[in-house]
Every structure is written in structure tokens, then in C-alpha cells.
Design an enzyme around this catalytic site. Structure first.
Site, PDB file in Angstrom:
ATOM      1  N   HIS A  66      44.444  38.032  59.922  1.00 33.69           N
ATOM      2  CA  HIS A  66      44.624  39.131  58.092  1.00 33.69           C
ATOM      3  C   HIS A  66      45.172  40.609  57.974  1.00 33.69           C
ATOM      4  CE1 HIS A  66      40.933  36.256  59.334  1.00 33.69           C
ATOM      5  NE2 HIS A  66      41.722  35.247  57.958  1.00 33.69           N
ATOM      6  N   GLY A  75      39.751  46.522  45.511  1.00 37.69           N
ATOM      7  CA  GLY A  75      39.469  45.047  45.440  1.00 37.69           C
ATOM      8  C   GLY A  75      40.931  44.678  44.980  1.00 37.69           C
ATOM      9  N   ARG A 113      45.930  47.477  42.618  1.00 40.09           N
ATOM     10  CA  ARG A 113      45.415  48.850  42.160  1.00 40.09           C
ATOM     11  C   ARG A 113      45.904  49.955  44.408  1.00 40.09           C
ATOM     12  NH1 ARG A 113      39.706  49.454  40.704  1.00 40.09           N
ATOM     13  NH2 ARG A 113      40.551  47.623  39.022  1.00 40.09           N
ATOM     14  N   ARG A 153      48.520  37.457  52.924  1.00 37.37           N
ATOM     15  CA  ARG A 153      48.002  36.721  51.862  1.00 37.37           C
ATOM     16  C   ARG A 153      48.385  37.672  50.357  1.00 37.37           C
ATOM     17  NH1 ARG A 153      43.734  32.796  53.494  1.00 37.37           N
ATOM     18  NH2 ARG A 153      44.079  32.663  55.756  1.00 37.37           N
ATOM     19  N   GLY A 179      36.360  51.179  43.304  1.00 34.56           N
ATOM     20  CA  GLY A 179      36.639  49.980  42.503  1.00 34.56           C
ATOM     21  C   GLY A 179      36.075  50.002  41.229  1.00 34.56           C
ATOM     22  N   SER A 180      35.398  49.239  40.265  1.00 32.32           N
ATOM     23  CA  SER A 180      34.949  48.489  39.023  1.00 32.32           C
ATOM     24  C   SER A 180      33.610  48.579  38.714  1.00 32.32           C
ATOM     25  CB  SER A 180      35.576  47.910  38.059  1.00 32.32           C
ATOM     26  OG  SER A 180      35.804  46.743  38.387  1.00 32.32           O
ATOM     27  N   GLU A 204      28.717  45.410  40.983  1.00 31.72           N
ATOM     28  CA  GLU A 204      30.001  44.770  41.531  1.00 31.72           C
ATOM     29  C   GLU A 204      29.861  43.650  42.279  1.00 31.72           C
ATOM     30  OE1 GLU A 204      30.691  46.699  44.669  1.00 31.72           O
ATOM     31  OE2 GLU A 204      28.689  45.476  44.528  1.00 31.72           O
ATOM     32  N   SER A 224      33.920  49.505  34.618  1.00 30.54           N
ATOM     33  CA  SER A 224      34.707  48.495  33.167  1.00 30.54           C
ATOM     34  C   SER A 224      34.569  48.032  32.374  1.00 30.54           C
ATOM     35  CB  SER A 224      36.170  48.326  33.769  1.00 30.54           C
ATOM     36  OG  SER A 224      35.192  47.007  35.333  1.00 30.54           O
ATOM     37  N   ASP A 225      33.231  47.733  32.489  1.00 32.41           N
ATOM     38  CA  ASP A 225      33.541  46.872  30.947  1.00 32.41           C
ATOM     39  C   ASP A 225      31.326  47.288  31.190  1.00 32.41           C
ATOM     40  OD1 ASP A 225      31.870  44.118  32.445  1.00 32.41           O
ATOM     41  OD2 ASP A 225      32.943  44.924  33.290  1.00 32.41           O
TER      42      ASP A 225
END
Length: 239
Positions: free
Chosen positions: A5, A21, A25, A44, A90-91, A180, A204-205
Site C-alpha cells: 500500500h 482522510g 487534502r 491507489r 480531519g473533519s 468521525e 464540517s457539519d
């Protein structure tokens, strides 16, 4: 050596890796905040970069969505590339009324509906917590920038589209700051393999009100969170 990976070699990654994530970003962070950044992974499409921040070698790499994805990358970074600290940047979504869009949340602990840490811990409950020094350094970095942060428990969900919205009532009752999908897994991997980890998220929301930021904003404009993470690394070097 390279893994299935990550197509990098020992030394390509710094001992500290910031992990959003979204791989785009990660690219944004490298281009915006790091000097002399170079790509060290693209398998990937999971982009990884290494550069310097104020002279300090730091890496940034995406980890994908969900605990299974982030656990693969976190484990390989620690065991195959010598990474000592992982900072998830992250968010998250808020469930409490007093947690607002763009608030910065530091995940001192991570509750979860995933069974991965029970699998690690002989089917017992494992308290998935961040490293204390990393939490303290992040809080201090935020204070130095006059940024207010929320510190407490977050919730790492296995499902983005939950079939049980009543669970949000339980989260609110227990003071969960944000929802999250990765922190509990990263904390578990770090504990299993002797590393340290921290999750810093920007709201973020809002799950209750439906208020949200745009995907472009989530990729490009969470600069305060990134600066807190980077400055916390420098504070950690001075301990």
C-alpha cells in the site's frame, strides 16, 4: 521497504506524520505548509509527501475513509517506516448545540461502534485515548495562536449513513464533541505497536441543524487546525 500500500523506503517518511482522510487534502497541506515537499507515496492514489516545517522534517499522507483503511496505513507507517507519532487532521460532525461549524476539536478519547479494538484486546473494552503530551502540546499551540479548542471525547462511527439516528441523542447526553470515522482505530493501532497518536478535527457539519461547509472548504480552508498540528510537533521536540 515498500509495502502493498506504500511504495516508499525507510527514511522517506518523517517520524511524525499528519494524516487527513482525503489524499487531496494531504497534497494541499504539503504544498501550503511544507518546504521542499516531495511525493513519497502514490499507491491507489493515497498521496504522501515529506518536507520541512520551520526546518523540522514532517510527513503528510492520506488515510482514506473508515477504520479499516486508516488502520492499514497507520500500521504500515509505524512498523515498516519507523513513524513514532501520527496526528489525524480531519473533519467531524457535531451533535451538541454548543459545538459550532469550524470549531476545532481535540479528541482526548475516541468512543466507537467498531469492534476492532475489542479484537485487539481479547474482546474486552479498550479505552482508546490520545497521547497526553500530544494533547497538551496541541492545546498549547492553539492558545499561542489565540484559537479556542474543544477537548474531550469524539465518536468513531463505522457507518457514515447510520441506521440508528437515535444514537445521536445518546452521544449528546454523554458529551460527545464530534462524530468521525477513524480516531479510535488509529489510537488502537498506535497502542498495539508502541507509537503515539492524536486526532484534531474541524467541525464540517452539524448533524442536528444540517449546517455544513462545502467540500472545497473542507479540503482547503481548515488552516487553523493544520497550523495547530504543525506547531504542536515543534512543541513536542522541545520537551
Amino acid at each position: 521497504m515498500a509495502t502493498p500500500h506504500i511504495n516508499a523506503e525507510m527514511g522517506d517518511f518523517a517520524d511524525v506524520v499528519l494524516m487527513p482522510g482525503d489524499p487531496l487534502r494531504a497534497k494541499y497541506i504539503a504544498e501550503t505548509f511544507l518546504e521542499n515537499a516531495r511525493e513519497v507515496n502514490n499507491v491507489r492514489g493515497m498521496l504522501g509527501f515529506t518536507g520541512t516545517y520551520k526546518g523540522r522534517k514532517i510527513s503528510v499522507m492520506g488515510h482514506g475513509m473508515g477504520i479499516p483503511s486508516c488502520s492499514i496505513y497507520a500500521k504500515e507507517l509505524i512498523t515498516e517506516f519507523g513513524v513514532k507519532k501520527i496526528i489525524r487532521v480531519g473533519s467531524c460532525g457535531a451533535v451538541r448545540e454548543d459545538v459550532k461549524l469550524r470549531d476545532v476539536v481535540i479528541g482526548m478519547g475516541a468512543c466507537t461502534d467498531s469492534k476492532v479494538n475489542r479484537m485487539r484486546f481479547k474482546d474486552h473494552d479498550y479505552a482508546a485515548i490520545a497521547d497526553f503530551d500530544m494533547v497538551r502540546n496541541a492545546v498549547d499551540a492553539a492558545k499561542a495562536r489565540d484559537v479556542s479548542v474543544r477537548v474531550g471525547n469524539i465518536f468513531s462511527a463505522d457507518l457514515f449513513y447510520t441506521p440508528d439516528p437515535q444514537m445521536f441523542d445518546v452521544m449528546e447526553k454523554y458529551g460527545i464533541l464530534g462524530v468521525e470515522m477513524e480516531a479510535a482505530g488509529i489510537y488502537g493501532v498506535a497502542a498495539e505497536f508502541g507509537a503515539k497518536a492524536l486526532a484534531i478535527c474541524t467541525v464540517s457539519d452539524h448533524i442536528r441543524t444540517g449546517a455544513q461547509t462545502t467540500s472545497e472548504e473542507r479540503q482547503n480552508t481548515f488552516n487553523e487546525m493544520i497550523e495547530i498540528a504543525l506547531e504542536s510537533v515543534l512543541l513536542g521536540d522541545n520537551e
